[in-house]
Design an enzyme around this catalytic site. Structure first.
Site, PDB file in Angstrom:
ATOM      1  N   LYS A 212       0.776  -1.381  -0.045  1.00  0.00           N
ATOM      2  CA  LYS A 212      -0.082  -0.535   0.001  1.00  0.00           C
ATOM      3  C   LYS A 212       0.599   1.855  -0.414  1.00  0.00           C
ATOM      4  CE  LYS A 212      -2.185  -1.087   3.671  1.00  0.00           C
ATOM      5  NZ  LYS A 212      -3.032  -0.281   4.781  1.00  0.00           N
ATOM      6  N   ARG A 287     -12.016   1.131   9.158  1.00  0.00           N
ATOM      7  CA  ARG A 287     -11.251  -0.338   9.408  1.00  0.00           C
ATOM      8  C   ARG A 287     -13.223  -1.107   9.791  1.00  0.00           C
ATOM      9  NH1 ARG A 287      -6.035  -1.339  10.048  1.00  0.00           N
ATOM     10  NH2 ARG A 287      -4.796  -0.254  11.014  1.00  0.00           N
ATOM     11  N   ARG A 326      11.080  -9.053   4.855  1.00  0.00           N
ATOM     12  CA  ARG A 326      11.256  -7.481   4.806  1.00  0.00           C
ATOM     13  C   ARG A 326      11.577  -7.481   7.017  1.00  0.00           C
ATOM     14  NH1 ARG A 326       5.542  -3.825   5.317  1.00  0.00           N
ATOM     15  NH2 ARG A 326       5.799  -4.213   7.412  1.00  0.00           N
ATOM     16  N   ARG A 332      12.196  -5.697  12.201  1.00  0.00           N
ATOM     17  CA  ARG A 332       9.881  -5.381  13.563  1.00  0.00           C
ATOM     18  C   ARG A 332       9.927  -7.039  13.371  1.00  0.00           C
ATOM     19  NH1 ARG A 332       5.857  -1.917  10.040  1.00  0.00           N
ATOM     20  NH2 ARG A 332       4.641  -3.283  11.184  1.00  0.00           N
ATOM     21  N   ARG A 344      -2.779 -11.471  11.947  1.00  0.00           N
ATOM     22  CA  ARG A 344      -2.653 -10.109  11.609  1.00  0.00           C
ATOM     23  C   ARG A 344      -3.603 -10.203  10.391  1.00  0.00           C
ATOM     24  NH1 ARG A 344       3.062  -8.250  11.342  1.00  0.00           N
ATOM     25  NH2 ARG A 344       2.706  -6.337   9.964  1.00  0.00           N
TER      26      ARG A 344
END
Ligand code: IMP
Ligand code: MG
Length: 388
Positions: A212, A287, A326, A332, A344
């Site tokens: 995105k 959302r 990533r 992360r 998620r």
């Protein structure tokens, strides 16, 4: 030389002319409120204030820069004892995030015990008025009123009344008579409104890792859009301790969800401060269906709408691999644990399903294959946007 004519008629006006439309920097503006109407509105404000304060000696405080013309014309029509001063505030117009109002020129000393009347060119979200209230709190003024020439009542969001106003106007971006677009147009005698022929507002959906952010960056440049990442807006407001940031933080500290109204107010600020863009990409909001409805009604109030909702689709296995990769680079932790990643995804599926139905019902929903080379994916998105 400036010798006064017998009859200083409006000869100047006809020479300069009242143009139907003008260009300032990169934007077109159309004539909206002619000077004669503006001056009637100024007269109305002056009469109303005089009715209430003619027997006192009020202190008028003009808000620079925008109010300079209004202040001058107002005072010519207020022929009773009074004093005048100015304040200057800045709301970081033109930068990505706002909601912070900085004081550049403070209130005069002698306001204690006085009737103070603020002269504002225009009241929009009400952030500036709010700040003025804060500036005056603790100054022991006798009373305090707001007089605005233009008042965008539909989107005014403040808790204080606008005591006097000249003209109520819809949510349009205007210039002239002191008001500017990136500092230009203040010298126009008439008020012009922004001509926005082709606004495009998008909602972007996608699972973590779907690209995105990458795609939004391309669309932003290509269509002159502004990317509003709700997460970034939140972080900015909280980090800088804006009113809304503090409010949001208070809910988070209690372990509660930030109410939709607070989030909508932050988005509203972002939209209000960017009249120069041709549209917005909403990312991270809505959302829920309730949020989508709230977004629709807020946009409607600004004469805007969502034109398309685009979901960047990608196979879960591809995304898992991408995110793990990533995670290795970014460190992360939520990108390094496959179970967390899949959780998620589940959450995304559950939450966005009703939203997809909502936008599908409006005929605005589009799926885009998010797998492939970045420019190919951009081309798929552009193909949809170009039909809007
Ligand atoms: P608020 O704090 O959102 O109420 O906005 C007030 C300030 O924003 C005004 O004093 C103006 O400087 C600016 N502003 C709001 N709307 C417009 C507009 O339509 N044209 C130009 N400036 C505007
Ligand atoms: Mg102003």
């Amino acid at each position: 030389m400036g010798r006064l004519k017998e009859k200083p008629k409006s000869y100047l006006r006809t020479t300069i002319g009242m143009k139907k439309s003008i260009t300032l920097l990169d934007k077109q503006f159309d004539l909206y409120i002619p000077e004669s109407e503006i001056l009637k509105a100024v007269q109305k404000v002056a009469d109303e204030v005089a009715r209430d304060y003619r027997d006192e000696v009020p202190v008028f405080i003009g808000v620079l820069n925008g109010a300079f013309m209004f202040v001058a014309d107002f005072l010519k029509r207020y022929q009773h004892p009074c004093e005048l001063s100015f304040v200057k505030l800045s709301s970081y117009r033109g930068l990505t995030s706002t909601g912070i109002v900085e004081t550049l020129l403070d209130l005069p000393e002698q306001v204690a015990g006085r009737h103070v009347i603020i002269l504002e060119d225009i009241v929009d979200t009400g952030r500036t008025v709010q700040e003025l209230y804060h500036m005056l709190a603790g100054r022991n003024v006798k009373d305090f009123k707001i007089a605005a020439l233009f008042y965008k009542s539909e989107i005014y969001n403040g808790e204080y009344p606008i005591d006097y106003f000249g003209l109520e106007i819809p949510n349009r971006f205007i210039v002239g008579y002191g008001l500017d677009y990136n500092e230009q147009g203040r010298n126009l005698r008439d008020v012009y409104q922004l001509n926005k022929p082709s606004m495009i507002n998008l909602v972007l959906f996608g699972k973590p890792g779907a690209g995105k952010g990458t795609q939004a960056a391309f669309l932003k440049d290509r269509y002159n859009l502004m990317h509003i990442s709700t997460g970034d807006v939140f972080r900015f407001n909280m980090k800088n301790g804006t009113e809304l940031g503090k409010l949001a933080q208070s809910y988070i500290d209690k372990g509660e969800l930030v109410p939709d109204a607070v989030t909508i107010n932050m988005l509203q600020d972002e939209v209000a401060k960017h009249p120069e863009v041709s549209g917005f990409i909403f990312d991270g909001f809505p959302r829920t269906t309730a949020q989508a409805e709230a977004l629709d009604s807020f946009l409607e109030g600004r004469d805007m709408k969502i034109d398309a909702t685009i979901a960047l689709d990608a196979d879960d296995e591809v995304l898992v691999a991408r995110l793990l990769e990533r995670g290795k680079i970014s460190g992360r932790s939520d990108d390094q644990d496959e179970a967390k990643i899949r959780y998620r995804f589940d959450e995304y599926n559950q939450k966005t399903a009703p939203l997809k139905a909502y936008y599908h019902g409006q005929g605005k929903f589009h799926n885009v294959n998010g797998i492939g080379e970045i420019p190919d994916i951009t081309a798929r998105l552009a193909a949809i946007i170009d039909t809007l």
